[in-house]
Design an enzyme around this catalytic site. Structure first.
Site, PDB file in Angstrom:
ATOM      1  N   SER A  85       0.962  -1.145   0.028  1.00  0.00           N
ATOM      2  CA  SER A  85       0.109   0.134   0.220  1.00  0.00           C
ATOM      3  C   SER A  85       0.873   1.314   0.016  1.00  0.00           C
ATOM      4  CB  SER A  85      -1.073   0.160   1.303  1.00  0.00           C
ATOM      5  OG  SER A  85      -2.031  -0.739   0.840  1.00  0.00           O
ATOM      6  N   ALA A 100       6.383  -0.882   3.790  1.00  0.00           N
ATOM      7  CA  ALA A 100       5.228  -1.186   4.636  1.00  0.00           C
ATOM      8  C   ALA A 100       5.761  -1.402   5.904  1.00  0.00           C
ATOM      9  CB  ALA A 100       4.190  -2.279   4.064  1.00  0.00           C
ATOM     10  N   CYS A 101       7.011  -2.094   6.094  1.00  0.00           N
ATOM     11  CA  CYS A 101       7.508  -2.642   7.216  1.00  0.00           C
ATOM     12  C   CYS A 101       8.773  -1.908   7.551  1.00  0.00           C
ATOM     13  CB  CYS A 101       7.891  -4.168   6.865  1.00  0.00           C
ATOM     14  SG  CYS A 101       6.781  -5.038   5.795  1.00  0.00           S
ATOM     15  N   GLY A 129       4.177   0.369   8.898  1.00  0.00           N
ATOM     16  CA  GLY A 129       3.880  -0.294  10.242  1.00  0.00           C
ATOM     17  C   GLY A 129       5.295  -0.692  11.078  1.00  0.00           C
ATOM     18  N   ASN A 282       7.648  -7.284  11.621  1.00  0.00           N
ATOM     19  CA  ASN A 282       6.628  -6.064  11.216  1.00  0.00           C
ATOM     20  C   ASN A 282       5.500  -6.537  11.826  1.00  0.00           C
ATOM     21  OD1 ASN A 282       6.013  -8.404   9.542  1.00  0.00           O
ATOM     22  ND2 ASN A 282       5.118  -7.129   7.976  1.00  0.00           N
ATOM     23  N   PRO A 283       4.417  -5.617  11.783  1.00  0.00           N
ATOM     24  CA  PRO A 283       3.004  -5.749  12.419  1.00  0.00           C
ATOM     25  C   PRO A 283       2.338  -7.143  12.315  1.00  0.00           C
ATOM     26  CG  PRO A 283       3.006  -3.633  11.882  1.00  0.00           C
ATOM     27  CD  PRO A 283       4.255  -4.506  11.165  1.00  0.00           C
ATOM     28  N   CYS A 284       2.217  -7.545  11.076  1.00  0.00           N
ATOM     29  CA  CYS A 284       1.459  -8.933  10.790  1.00  0.00           C
ATOM     30  C   CYS A 284       2.372 -10.099  10.768  1.00  0.00           C
ATOM     31  CB  CYS A 284       0.598  -8.786   9.433  1.00  0.00           C
ATOM     32  SG  CYS A 284      -0.386  -7.406   9.382  1.00  0.00           S
ATOM     33  N   GLU A 286       5.174 -11.081   9.036  1.00  0.00           N
ATOM     34  CA  GLU A 286       5.622 -12.025   7.822  1.00  0.00           C
ATOM     35  C   GLU A 286       7.179 -11.396   7.324  1.00  0.00           C
ATOM     36  OE1 GLU A 286       3.399  -9.895   7.832  1.00  0.00           O
ATOM     37  OE2 GLU A 286       3.382  -8.533   6.261  1.00  0.00           O
ATOM     38  N   THR A 433      -1.691  -9.199   2.383  1.00  0.00           N
ATOM     39  CA  THR A 433      -2.489  -8.329   1.442  1.00  0.00           C
ATOM     40  C   THR A 433      -4.155  -8.122   1.394  1.00  0.00           C
ATOM     41  OG1 THR A 433      -3.395 -10.479   0.055  1.00  0.00           O
ATOM     42  CG2 THR A 433      -1.187  -9.984  -0.357  1.00  0.00           C
ATOM     43  N   THR A 435      -5.410  -5.101   1.929  1.00  0.00           N
ATOM     44  CA  THR A 435      -6.196  -4.265   0.961  1.00  0.00           C
ATOM     45  C   THR A 435      -5.614  -4.637  -0.621  1.00  0.00           C
ATOM     46  OG1 THR A 435      -4.739  -2.602   1.957  1.00  0.00           O
ATOM     47  CG2 THR A 435      -6.883  -2.226   2.316  1.00  0.00           C
TER      48      THR A 435
HETATM   49  P1  ADP Z   1      -1.442  -4.168   1.866  1.00  0.00           P
HETATM   50  O1  ADP Z   1      -2.615  -5.187   1.225  1.00  0.00           O
HETATM   51  O2  ADP Z   1      -2.279  -2.983   2.658  1.00  0.00           O
HETATM   52  O3  ADP Z   1      -0.345  -3.822   1.326  1.00  0.00           O
HETATM   53  P2  ADP Z   1      -0.953  -6.071   4.088  1.00  0.00           P
HETATM   54  O4  ADP Z   1      -2.285  -6.387   4.637  1.00  0.00           O
HETATM   55  O5  ADP Z   1      -0.310  -7.119   2.963  1.00  0.00           O
HETATM   56  O6  ADP Z   1      -1.038  -4.485   3.547  1.00  0.00           O
HETATM   57  O7  ADP Z   1       0.098  -5.955   5.038  1.00  0.00           O
HETATM   58  C1  ADP Z   1       1.421  -5.932   5.013  1.00  0.00           C
HETATM   59  C2  ADP Z   1       2.048  -4.840   5.998  1.00  0.00           C
HETATM   60  O8  ADP Z   1       1.767  -3.723   5.737  1.00  0.00           O
HETATM   61  C3  ADP Z   1       1.873  -5.287   7.414  1.00  0.00           C
HETATM   62  O9  ADP Z   1       2.512  -6.509   7.753  1.00  0.00           O
HETATM   63  C4  ADP Z   1       2.211  -4.058   7.956  1.00  0.00           C
HETATM   64  O10 ADP Z   1       3.635  -4.082   8.209  1.00  0.00           O
HETATM   65  C5  ADP Z   1       1.928  -3.222   6.895  1.00  0.00           C
HETATM   66  N1  ADP Z   1       0.376  -2.502   7.281  1.00  0.00           N
HETATM   67  C6  ADP Z   1      -0.734  -3.032   7.243  1.00  0.00           C
HETATM   68  N2  ADP Z   1      -1.845  -2.395   7.792  1.00  0.00           N
HETATM   69  C7  ADP Z   1      -0.977  -1.346   8.348  1.00  0.00           C
HETATM   70  C8  ADP Z   1      -1.704  -0.058   8.792  1.00  0.00           C
HETATM   71  N3  ADP Z   1      -3.066  -0.045   9.415  1.00  0.00           N
HETATM   72  N4  ADP Z   1      -0.724   1.019   9.429  1.00  0.00           N
HETATM   73  C9  ADP Z   1       0.593   0.608   9.031  1.00  0.00           C
HETATM   74  N5  ADP Z   1       1.201  -0.366   8.332  1.00  0.00           N
HETATM   75  C10 ADP Z   1       0.219  -1.349   8.082  1.00  0.00           C
END
Ligand code: ADP
Length: 584
Positions: A85, A100-101, A129, A282-284, A286, A433, A435
């Site tokens: 994202s 993202a991470c 995140g 990272n938050p999720c 992976e 994934t 979003t």
């Molecule tokens: P996306 O589909 O939005 O690209 P993911 O659901 O695949 O994101 O999540 C991937 C990583 O993006 C997460 O492990 C985290 O590091 C980051 N992330 C996801 N949601 C958030 C959020 N609300 N704020 C900050 N970082 C986020």
């Protein structure tokens, strides 16, 4: 010079209604009044042209950049690959933060703790995140030399990070997401395990306990293990390993929190141990990273590589093309990204980690007529991911020849074994994934479908209703389709209790809750075997699952080589989102 204006010949991009809602709310650039000033076509061109422009550093021909921009544009707008994202939101903008991470260190001093709070706020503001390990903080009630007082411990500081996150909205649309880690041998581990007992506590954090090999052996032998003060190395207490493990199981059964990660195993796969130890993900979960390291992710949509008549029904040639182009894209993202701290930028450019993964796995299985919970699906998972991983390595080698190896290559585990040179210290990660799968209109990550038809809760309580297109087509093909049936499926989510439907349809169109927990885990392990970083996967359990089921899953995750595991028992939280990291 490459002209980044959108060529007038570009075909308008079509996205479905769900994608439109998400894109206009979160991704499109806005004017001063908050009105979108771009659409899907101009957004994807903004991203494609900004990422292709990095090529000019390595290849001066303007034609090369323009050709690549078009290739990236097609790759994304055919939804064959999407970057994470922040890249979609920020590429080609003044902010320009594309990863993202992130993982930040939390040192055992006031300065370091509050530097961490500040750095996290900057990262959240930019769309990333953050993960932190709180293991280095001295335990509650330990002496503090400078004041003669006592320390308040990791949990009280974790709450400060949580509150700070609450107040920082990302571009006005979503709050940041965090991972908080504590080692199982930290003296405050019991308090940490119980930290999310009350619904709503620490709601901007996912928590995971970092289990060591030593701890797991103590569980196996039913022995005690030491709790060690991180600042002095002193043993503060001893606990029965099995009791702690059972408590983890109990909490996971109650609410899904905390999860577990296998820390020694993560460090065994650390490609650059000379640069430091990995303490957090990272938050999720992976993406394990070193302190101050960041990583950008991207996902290939496997639903679109199905090709009737090909070996195993997969267009391998096309998949190879997609992998190579995606690796080039993600490597360019590293250079195109502006990082919130210089120190992070330096670290990222030293290891150049990227995380290419897959989504649309359940959709591919539907098209192939293979049930998710079958040996055939496991074998195919290994085959597909091995192919993606091997080709991503080949692509990284090719880039190393063109552009040079990642600066830490020689001291890395690849360099030590003369395997490279490579451009990137890691190439593969499987993200949730959350979003991206809405934008790409495919099933998320490597998860089975949650329901064949369902309402997805995203962003400030908004609801999106979806039916799986392959399921709908299969119903039409078998002559079973009717509006009445679709209503029934939307209500029940699944078809196994609906009479008069063919058995083979019921066998293939299985949903997350109908799949036995051990098949969830086996699938995670199959993908993990061919992934550098980790795999985002939730082992979904029905509400009736027992603690013993969770115990068995945890133990299986350990035995099968997973890097961590997240379980979720249906109905055990008051608000349910598909990705716990959504944070909205
Ligand atoms: P996306 O589909 O939005 O690209 P993911 O659901 O695949 O994101 O999540 C991937 C990583 O993006 C997460 O492990 C985290 O590091 C980051 N992330 C996801 N949601 C958030 C959020 N609300 N704020 C900050 N970082 C986020």
């Amino acid at each position: 010079m490459f002209n980044s204006e959108m060529p007038p010949t570009m075909m308008p991009v079509k996205v479905n209604d769900n994608a439109k809602t998400v894109l206009s709310k979160r991704y499109y650039r806005k004017d001063g009044n908050g009105e979108p000033i771009e659409d899907a076509t101009s957004m994807f061109w903004r991203v494609a042209s900004a990422i292709a422009a990095e090529e000019a550093k390595y290849d001066k021909s303007p034609f090369k950049v323009e050709k690549l921009a078009r290739e990236f544009f097609d790759l994304m707008t055919e939804f064959k690959f999407l970057p994470n994202s922040p890249t979609l939101m920020n590429a080609g903008t003044d902010l320009g933060q594309l990863a993202a991470c992130f993982v930040l260190p939390v040192g055992d001093s006031m300065e370091e703790i509050f530097d961490g709070v500040k750095h996290a706020a900057l990262i959240h503001k930019s769309g990333g995140g953050t993960g932190f390990s709180f293991s280095r903080l001295r335990h509650k009630d330990a002496r503090v030399g400078s004041t003669g007082g006592v320390a308040s411990g990791p949990l009280s500081f974790l709450r400060i990070f949580n509150t700070a996150t609450e107040q920082v909205k990302q571009g006005g649309t979503r709050r940041g997401a965090n991972m908080g880690i504590l080692r199982v041998d930290h003296p405050d581990i019991i308090e940490f395990i119980r930290a999310k007992e009350r619904d709503g506590d620490l709601n901007n954090f996912n928590l995971s306990v970092a289990l060591t090999e030593k701890f797991m052996q103590a569980v196996e032998k039913n022995e005690e293990y030491d709790l060690v003060a991180p600042h002095s190395g002193e043993t503060k207490a001893r606990l029965k390993a099995r009791e702690v493990f059972n408590m983890l199981v109990q909490k996971a059964w109650e609410s899904g929190d905390p999860g577990i990660i296998f820390l020694d195993r993560i460090n065994r796969d650390n490609p650059t141990p000379a640069l430091g130890e990995i303490e957090s993900t990272n938050p999720c979960g992976e993406q394990p990273l070193l302190p101050y390291e960041a990583c950008n992710l991207g996902s290939i949509n496997l639903a679109l590589v199905y090709k009737d008549g090909e070996d195993h029904g997969i267009d391998w040639k096309e998949l190879k093309r997609i992998v190579h182009l995606s690796v080039r894209f993600l490597d360019n993202v590293i250079d195109a990204s502006r990082y919130p701290l210089d120190r992070i930028g330096e670290m990222v450019r030293t290891n150049r980690k990227i995380g290419l993964g897959v989504m649309g796995w359940a959709d591919l299985l539907f098209q192939l007529g293979i049930p998710y919970d079958s040996q055939e699906a496991l074998s195919l998972a290994e085959r597909v991911m091995k192919f993606v991983n091997d080709e991503s390595k080949a692509a990284s080698k090719k880039l190393a020849k063109e552009r040079g190896e990642f600066p830490a290559y020689k001291e890395s585990t690849y360099g030590q074994r003369n395997l490279g040179p490579y451009r990137n210290a890691t190439t593969t990660t499987i993200a949730p994934t959350g979003t991206l799968s809405i934008i790409g209109a495919c099933s998320s990550g490597v998860e089975p479908l949650f329901a064949l038809s369902f309402a997805r809760h995203v962003m400030d309580g908004e609801k999106l209703v979806e039916s799986n297109p392959y399921f709908k087509q299969a119903l039409i093909d078998s002559g079973s389709y009717s509006d009445k049936l679709m209503d029934e499926v939307a209500q029940k989510g699944s078809i196994n209790k609906i009479e008069h439907l063919p058995d083979d349809l019921k066998r293939v169109y299985v949903t997350a809750m109908e799949i036995e927990p051990e098949w969830h885990l086996k699938m995670q392990a199959a993908f993990q075997r061919h992934t550098d970083n980790a795999v985002s996967k939730t082992v979904n359990l029905p509400n009736s699952a027992s603690k013993e089921d969770i115990y068995n899953i945890y133990w299986m995750a350990y035995e099968q080589g997973c890097k961590g595991v997240t379980v979720y028992r249906d109905g055990s939280k008051s608000t349910q989102v598909l990705c716990t990291g959504e944070g909205s």
